[in-house]
Design an enzyme around this catalytic site. Sequence first.
Site, mmCIF file in Angstrom:
data_model
loop_
_atom_site.group_PDB
_atom_site.id
_atom_site.type_symbol
_atom_site.label_atom_id
_atom_site.label_comp_id
_atom_site.label_asym_id
_atom_site.label_seq_id
_atom_site.Cartn_x
_atom_site.Cartn_y
_atom_site.Cartn_z
ATOM 1 N N ASP A 63 0.874 -1.172 0.000
ATOM 2 C CA ASP A 63 0.000 0.000 0.000
ATOM 3 C C ASP A 63 0.914 1.225 0.000
ATOM 4 O O ASP A 63 1.570 1.513 1.011
ATOM 5 C CB ASP A 63 -0.897 -0.014 1.233
ATOM 6 C CG ASP A 63 -1.840 1.181 1.313
ATOM 7 O OD1 ASP A 63 -1.648 2.157 0.545
ATOM 8 O OD2 ASP A 63 -2.762 1.161 2.149
ATOM 9 N N VAL A 64 0.977 1.924 -1.122
ATOM 10 C CA VAL A 64 1.954 3.018 -1.250
ATOM 11 C C VAL A 64 1.621 4.218 -0.372
ATOM 12 O O VAL A 64 2.442 5.131 -0.248
ATOM 13 C CB VAL A 64 2.099 3.469 -2.718
ATOM 14 C CG1 VAL A 64 2.728 2.362 -3.549
ATOM 15 C CG2 VAL A 64 0.758 3.899 -3.311
ATOM 16 N N ASN A 90 2.783 5.878 -10.637
ATOM 17 C CA ASN A 90 1.615 5.768 -11.491
ATOM 18 C C ASN A 90 0.329 5.501 -10.729
ATOM 19 O O ASN A 90 -0.756 5.782 -11.234
ATOM 20 C CB ASN A 90 1.839 4.660 -12.531
ATOM 21 C CG ASN A 90 0.575 4.297 -13.261
ATOM 22 O OD1 ASN A 90 0.094 5.041 -14.115
ATOM 23 N ND2 ASN A 90 -0.006 3.149 -12.910
ATOM 24 N N TYR A 157 -9.222 15.072 -6.845
ATOM 25 C CA TYR A 157 -8.307 14.526 -7.856
ATOM 26 C C TYR A 157 -7.502 15.645 -8.517
ATOM 27 O O TYR A 157 -6.278 15.548 -8.643
ATOM 28 C CB TYR A 157 -9.114 13.754 -8.889
ATOM 29 C CG TYR A 157 -8.296 13.028 -9.929
ATOM 30 C CD1 TYR A 157 -7.685 11.814 -9.629
ATOM 31 C CD2 TYR A 157 -8.155 13.537 -11.221
ATOM 32 C CE1 TYR A 157 -6.943 11.133 -10.583
ATOM 33 C CE2 TYR A 157 -7.421 12.861 -12.176
ATOM 34 C CZ TYR A 157 -6.819 11.662 -11.863
ATOM 35 O OH TYR A 157 -6.094 10.997 -12.824
ATOM 36 N N LYS A 161 -3.440 15.994 -8.170
ATOM 37 C CA LYS A 161 -2.597 15.905 -9.359
ATOM 38 C C LYS A 161 -1.821 17.205 -9.576
ATOM 39 O O LYS A 161 -0.683 17.182 -10.059
ATOM 40 C CB LYS A 161 -3.444 15.569 -10.577
ATOM 41 C CG LYS A 161 -4.002 14.144 -10.567
ATOM 42 C CD LYS A 161 -2.892 13.109 -10.568
ATOM 43 C CE LYS A 161 -3.425 11.708 -10.780
ATOM 44 N NZ LYS A 161 -2.345 10.680 -10.769
ATOM 45 N N ALA A 190 -8.291 9.205 -20.620
ATOM 46 C CA ALA A 190 -7.687 7.936 -21.015
ATOM 47 C C ALA A 190 -8.611 6.781 -20.667
ATOM 48 O O ALA A 190 -9.301 6.787 -19.637
ATOM 49 C CB ALA A 190 -6.340 7.752 -20.319
ATOM 50 N N THR A 192 -8.923 3.898 -19.068
ATOM 51 C CA THR A 192 -8.354 3.060 -18.019
ATOM 52 C C THR A 192 -9.461 2.645 -17.055
ATOM 53 O O THR A 192 -10.567 3.190 -17.085
ATOM 54 C CB THR A 192 -7.272 3.827 -17.245
ATOM 55 O OG1 THR A 192 -7.891 4.910 -16.529
ATOM 56 C CG2 THR A 192 -6.206 4.378 -18.184
#
Length: 265
Positions: A63-64, A90, A157, A161, A190, A192
Amino acid sequence: MPPSAGRIALITGAGSGMGLETARLLARDGATAVLIGRRQRVLDTVAATIRAEGGTALPLAADVTRAEDVTRVVEQVHAELGPIDILVNNAGSASSVLNPQWLPHDEWRQVLEVNLTAVFQLTQAVLPDMLGRGTGTIVTVSSLAAVNPNLLGGAAYGAAKAGARNFMTFLHNTFRDQGLRAITVLPGEADTPILDNRARPPEPEERATMVRPEDVAEAIRLAVTLPQRVVLQEIVVAPTRQRDTSGDLEISRWAGAPADAAPPA
């Protein structure tokens, strides 16, 4: 010799999308791809794909957002492989409520932790490897939401970012003369898995003209494999065609609104 031969590349969010495709490309170029994500089984599948393509991969579930997980991963990479040459930040996450009028505080914190705090923690963990040897590359996948924030990505978000983009510029300005390349990638809309969580997930025909994960991976590969004397400080990867998102924006405006708050008639 492949351009990344012998280098160790740590990629977060490597279980799907841009992270997966980036790991595959860097491994094809000769790098050892250290795959970071939350689900070990998913990472094992990605590692098997890379090995079948002739590459080398080390899948490590973590878990980053947890500093202790970041420390554990970096120590394990050092013990098994050596110092880290490339970091690709990422991993990303968006909130389900987009409008700051109703955005829960825990969602705000979670989005900032994944998209911004994790970038800081991972960067801090690999800086000794890079600055100590006078060479290294850190790539962070930000978003055009950092430049033009709106209700598609949401308040949290866009802010996260933008913070990540600012932090990468700080790294560039501060450490470039010590051999560190700090690169920000700004993808537009994108196709994703994160789109599946939107207030109105785009239809297949809408996704057909969007940026694809492999497009962003190719941009990252270019930035990483250019000679160390060259830094592509910021890369925008956007769809050629601009779709009409006005309907999506209006739907997103009311996502998570309380029952007594109704859209205007």
